[in-house]
Write a protein that holds these residues in place. Structure first.
Motif, PDB file in Angstrom:
ATOM      1  N   LYS A 276      57.821  15.416 -65.396  1.00 38.16           N
ATOM      2  CA  LYS A 276      59.104  14.715 -65.302  1.00 38.16           C
ATOM      3  C   LYS A 276      58.982  13.276 -65.793  1.00 38.16           C
ATOM      4  O   LYS A 276      59.889  12.739 -66.423  1.00 38.16           O
ATOM      5  N   LYS A 277      57.821  12.681 -65.515  1.00 34.44           N
ATOM      6  CA  LYS A 277      57.571  11.312 -65.988  1.00 34.44           C
ATOM      7  C   LYS A 277      57.512  11.290 -67.522  1.00 34.44           C
ATOM      8  O   LYS A 277      58.069  10.397 -68.171  1.00 34.44           O
ATOM      9  N   VAL A 278      56.824  12.275 -68.114  1.00 37.89           N
ATOM     10  CA  VAL A 278      56.751  12.373 -69.586  1.00 37.89           C
ATOM     11  C   VAL A 278      58.155  12.483 -70.172  1.00 37.89           C
ATOM     12  O   VAL A 278      58.496  11.801 -71.148  1.00 37.89           O
ATOM     13  N   LEU A 279      58.982  13.334 -69.568  1.00 38.44           N
ATOM     14  CA  LEU A 279      60.344  13.550 -70.074  1.00 38.44           C
ATOM     15  C   LEU A 279      61.198  12.291 -69.915  1.00 38.44           C
ATOM     16  O   LEU A 279      61.976  11.946 -70.806  1.00 38.44           O
ATOM     17  N   GLU A 280      61.026  11.583 -68.788  1.00 34.70           N
ATOM     18  CA  GLU A 280      61.769  10.328 -68.568  1.00 34.70           C
ATOM     19  C   GLU A 280      61.392   9.275 -69.617  1.00 34.70           C
ATOM     20  O   GLU A 280      62.252   8.607 -70.193  1.00 34.70           O
ATOM     21  N   ILE A 281      60.077   9.113 -69.832  1.00 38.22           N
ATOM     22  CA  ILE A 281      59.595   8.100 -70.787  1.00 38.22           C
ATOM     23  C   ILE A 281      60.038   8.447 -72.205  1.00 38.22           C
ATOM     24  O   ILE A 281      60.420   7.577 -72.981  1.00 38.22           O
ATOM     25  N   THR A 282      60.008   9.746 -72.533  1.00 32.82           N
ATOM     26  CA  THR A 282      60.468  10.193 -73.855  1.00 32.82           C
ATOM     27  C   THR A 282      61.935   9.839 -74.052  1.00 32.82           C
ATOM     28  O   THR A 282      62.324   9.251 -75.062  1.00 32.82           O
ATOM     29  N   LYS A 283      62.751  10.190 -73.046  1.00 33.13           N
ATOM     30  CA  LYS A 283      64.201   9.974 -73.150  1.00 33.13           C
ATOM     31  C   LYS A 283      64.550   8.497 -73.307  1.00 33.13           C
ATOM     32  O   LYS A 283      65.488   8.137 -74.023  1.00 33.13           O
ATOM     33  N   ALA A 284      63.768   7.630 -72.644  1.00 33.55           N
ATOM     34  CA  ALA A 284      64.057   6.193 -72.679  1.00 33.55           C
ATOM     35  C   ALA A 284      63.501   5.497 -73.923  1.00 33.55           C
ATOM     36  O   ALA A 284      63.770   4.322 -74.147  1.00 33.55           O
ATOM     37  N   SER A 285      62.738   6.230 -74.753  1.00 29.75           N
ATOM     38  CA  SER A 285      62.073   5.584 -75.895  1.00 29.75           C
ATOM     39  C   SER A 285      62.804   5.832 -77.214  1.00 29.75           C
ATOM     40  O   SER A 285      63.729   6.648 -77.281  1.00 29.75           O
ATOM     41  N   HIS A 286      62.331   5.149 -78.254  1.00 24.95           N
ATOM     42  CA  HIS A 286      62.974   5.248 -79.581  1.00 24.95           C
ATOM     43  C   HIS A 286      62.763   6.611 -80.241  1.00 24.95           C
ATOM     44  O   HIS A 286      63.414   6.916 -81.228  1.00 24.95           O
ATOM     45  N   VAL A 287      61.842   7.445 -79.697  1.00 24.99           N
ATOM     46  CA  VAL A 287      61.589   8.743 -80.333  1.00 24.99           C
ATOM     47  C   VAL A 287      62.637   9.786 -79.941  1.00 24.99           C
ATOM     48  O   VAL A 287      62.602  10.920 -80.424  1.00 24.99           O
ATOM     49  N   CYS A 288      63.557   9.402 -79.036  1.00 31.83           N
ATOM     50  CA  CYS A 288      64.537  10.381 -78.552  1.00 31.83           C
ATOM     51  C   CYS A 288      65.976   9.951 -78.838  1.00 31.83           C
ATOM     52  O   CYS A 288      66.652   9.403 -77.964  1.00 31.83           O
ATOM     53  N   PRO A 289      66.475  10.217 -80.055  1.00 30.16           N
ATOM     54  CA  PRO A 289      67.890   9.940 -80.341  1.00 30.16           C
ATOM     55  C   PRO A 289      68.776  10.906 -79.537  1.00 30.16           C
ATOM     56  O   PRO A 289      68.278  11.918 -79.026  1.00 30.16           O
ATOM     57  N   PRO A 290      70.075  10.623 -79.407  1.00 30.70           N
ATOM     58  CA  PRO A 290      70.971  11.491 -78.617  1.00 30.70           C
ATOM     59  C   PRO A 290      70.880  12.973 -78.993  1.00 30.70           C
ATOM     60  O   PRO A 290      71.007  13.846 -78.129  1.00 30.70           O
ATOM     61  N   SER A 291      70.616  13.267 -80.259  1.00 32.71           N
ATOM     62  CA  SER A 291      70.546  14.670 -80.699  1.00 32.71           C
ATOM     63  C   SER A 291      69.398  15.448 -80.052  1.00 32.71           C
ATOM     64  O   SER A 291      69.384  16.677 -80.058  1.00 32.71           O
TER      65      SER A 291
END
Length: 318
Positions: A276-291
């Motif tokens: 869940k931490k990995v997914l949170e950090i991914t979502k908050a970073s530049h590698v995760c656009p809305p798409s």
């Protein structure tokens, strides 16, 4: 190499240039490889090398190693801790390889080139050649680290799937009932209650693999190392993702019979928390656009779903 000062770049020094760094590092690794060859050849046959030549050889070897270390220290932490660690590991291998070669030469008789000396020389060559395979920036370094984690998790998952397919007795290939009398012993197989719990644990392991695969995909597609913020976000992602494979291994080990359901629950909770931490950090970073947010949401749900089932199955063991 006079332009490269040991330590971190600071005020009044030339600004760091990544391309110039790689050129310099490649050159120092190449020189070290050549010095290893010269050293090995000098001590591969009689007559003995003169004291003067020995002094010159050892000086050249020392200078080559100092140059490698100096250029490594030129790489600032701001370029990414993941990248820096990979360069440090490669540099350490070169230094250790040269130490081993020197020790081999000192301990071997001089009549001819020994097998150990050949192996040690080859080891230095191999370590020096690694520079061409190193990731060139933090985005490539983090992608490489994630790919390595994914490989370990895939192996753990395949191993557990094989054990489950082998049926009620996962140790059938190493335990003969005539000799050991352990067949039917609770310690060597999973009960029905164990198997229910196992399927949710497998769901969590599969979510780990899917998570790493997806994160690796977005790091390759959208990851950048152009600003300090982007570099730091990638490092945060690599640091937490590095916790996935050991957590998967701990869960897998606790799943083998005799199964302690409480230990399984604790290990599953730890893995779920890391994912869940990995997914949170991914979502908050530049590698995760809305798409890309859809799969983050889906995998978060999959982790929660499997963890809730594990909690329900193990409620009686608390």
């Amino acid at each position: 190499l006079s332009a490269f000062t040991e330590g971190e770049p600071g005020e009044g020094r030339e600004p760091f240039e990544l391309l110039r760094f790689w050129d310099a590092l490649g050159q120092t690794f190449k020189v070290t490889s050549q010095e290893a060859t010269k050293l090995s050849l000098a001590f591969s046959r009689l007559p003995l090398t003169s004291a003067e030549d020995c002094r010159k050889l050892s000086e050249d070897v020392q200078n080559a190693i100092l140059a490698v270390a100096t250029v490594y220290y030129w790489l600032p932490k701001g370029q990414g801790t993941t990248l820096r660690k990979m360069v440090r590991d490669a540099t350490t291998e070169v230094v250790e390889g040269m130490i081993q070669l020197t020790e081999t030469i000192l301990s071997a008789p001089l009549e001819s080139l020994s097998q150990e000396q050949l192996i040690s020389t080859g080891g230095v060559w191999e370590a020096c050649e690694q520079v061409s395979n190193l990731p060139r920036d933090n985005q490539a370094a983090v992608a490489s680290a994630l790919a390595a984690c994914l490989g370990v998790v895939k192996d753990a998952l395949e191993e557990m799937e094989r054990a489950l397919v082998e049926g009620q007795d996962p140790y059938s290939d190493i335990m003969e009932d005539e000799e050991l009398g352990f067949r039917g012993n609770r310690d060597t197989y999973w009960s029905e209650a164990d198997r229910k719990l196992l399927s949710s644990c497998m769901g969590l392991m599969k979510a780990s693999k899917a998570c790493l695969k997806k994160v690796l995909g977005v790091v390759k597609a959208y990851g950048k190392a152009d600003s300090p913020e982007q570099i730091a976000q990638l490092d945060d992602l690599a640091d937490i993702a590095n916790e996935i494979s050991p957590s998967v291994d701990e869960l897998a080990l606790s799943m083998y019979p005799p199964m302690n359901q409480l230990a399984v629950r604790l290990n599953a909770a730890k893995l779920a928390s890391v994912l869940k931490k990995v997914l949170e950090i991914t979502k908050a970073s530049h590698v995760c656009p809305p798409s890309e947010e859809g799969w983050v949401q889906f995998l978060t749900g999959a982790v929660d779903h499997n963890m809730n089932k594990i909690k329900n199955f193990t409620q009686g063991h608390l």
